[in-house]
Write a protein that holds these residues in place. Structure first.
Motif, mmCIF file in Angstrom:
data_model
loop_
_atom_site.group_PDB
_atom_site.id
_atom_site.type_symbol
_atom_site.label_atom_id
_atom_site.label_comp_id
_atom_site.label_asym_id
_atom_site.label_seq_id
_atom_site.Cartn_x
_atom_site.Cartn_y
_atom_site.Cartn_z
ATOM 1 N N ASP A 1 0.850 -1.180 0.000
ATOM 2 C CA ASP A 1 0.000 0.000 0.000
ATOM 3 C C ASP A 1 0.893 1.239 0.000
ATOM 4 O OD1 ASP A 1 -2.422 1.519 0.277
ATOM 5 O OD2 ASP A 1 -1.909 1.804 2.389
ATOM 6 N N GLY A 2 0.673 2.140 -0.931
ATOM 7 C CA GLY A 2 1.466 3.359 -1.036
ATOM 8 C C GLY A 2 2.625 3.277 -2.016
ATOM 9 N N SER B 1 -3.039 1.689 -3.865
ATOM 10 C CA SER B 1 -3.790 1.904 -2.630
ATOM 11 C C SER B 1 -4.593 0.646 -2.338
ATOM 12 C CB SER B 1 -4.718 3.110 -2.796
ATOM 13 O OG SER B 1 -5.531 3.255 -1.657
ATOM 14 N N MET B 2 -4.403 0.095 -1.143
ATOM 15 C CA MET B 2 -5.118 -1.115 -0.750
ATOM 16 C C MET B 2 -5.822 -0.863 0.582
ATOM 17 S SD MET B 2 -2.418 -4.109 -1.866
ATOM 18 C CE MET B 2 -0.946 -3.406 -1.153
ATOM 19 N N HIS B 3 -7.157 -0.753 0.532
ATOM 20 C CA HIS B 3 -7.944 -0.495 1.735
ATOM 21 C C HIS B 3 -9.230 -1.305 1.692
ATOM 22 C CE1 HIS B 3 -5.432 2.802 3.104
ATOM 23 N NE2 HIS B 3 -5.423 3.259 1.862
ATOM 24 N N SER C 1 -6.714 -0.031 -5.520
ATOM 25 C CA SER C 1 -6.901 1.077 -6.445
ATOM 26 C C SER C 1 -5.564 1.536 -6.995
ATOM 27 C CB SER C 1 -7.561 2.262 -5.737
ATOM 28 O OG SER C 1 -8.772 1.898 -5.161
ATOM 29 N N LEU C 2 -5.591 2.049 -8.215
ATOM 30 C CA LEU C 2 -4.438 2.706 -8.815
ATOM 31 C C LEU C 2 -4.768 4.186 -8.869
ATOM 32 C CD1 LEU C 2 -3.768 0.220 -11.730
ATOM 33 C CD2 LEU C 2 -2.505 0.419 -9.591
ATOM 34 N N VAL D 1 -9.561 -0.715 -9.146
ATOM 35 C CA VAL D 1 -9.564 -2.115 -9.564
ATOM 36 C C VAL D 1 -9.803 -2.947 -8.314
ATOM 37 C CG1 VAL D 1 -8.176 -3.960 -10.586
ATOM 38 C CG2 VAL D 1 -7.968 -1.637 -11.453
ATOM 39 N N THR D 2 -10.753 -3.848 -8.345
ATOM 40 C CA THR D 2 -11.089 -4.602 -7.141
ATOM 41 C C THR D 2 -10.222 -5.830 -6.927
ATOM 42 O OG1 THR D 2 -12.825 -5.760 -8.335
ATOM 43 C CG2 THR D 2 -13.472 -3.807 -7.107
#
Length: 90
Positions: free
Chosen positions: A29-30, A47-49, A54-55, A69-70
């Protein structure tokens, strides 16, 4: 790799810069990554939450082919992690 476009200018990566990409690193993440989305190479922040990957372009309101993107499937994969950016001196 040589950068084309300004979608990551907010992160200090501008059109014409050269980036060093490490394909052996695990993206976190990041991380700034090179991703393949529908056959196109993109440089974005990962980004991973809450189970959503997500990009994200920098600045976030810059045009983005893949805003969210899931899952990492056939249409999207992380190719490598950007470790350095080289700027031209004028």
């Amino acid at each position: 790799m040589r950068v084309a476009g300004d979608s990551m200018v907010g992160a200090g990566i501008a059109h014409g810069d050269e980036i060093i990409v490490d394909r052996a690193l695990t993206p976190r993440d990041g991380s700034v990554v090179v991703a393949v989305v529908e056959g196109e190479l993109l440089i974005r922040r990962l980004s991973m939450h809450d189970g959503v990957t997500s990009l994200v372009a920098h600045p976030p309101n810059a045009p983005s082919v893949a805003a969210e993107v899931t899952s990492l499937d056939a249409d999207m994969s992380v190719w490598g992690v950007v470790t350095r950016c080289l700027h031209h001196v004028m």
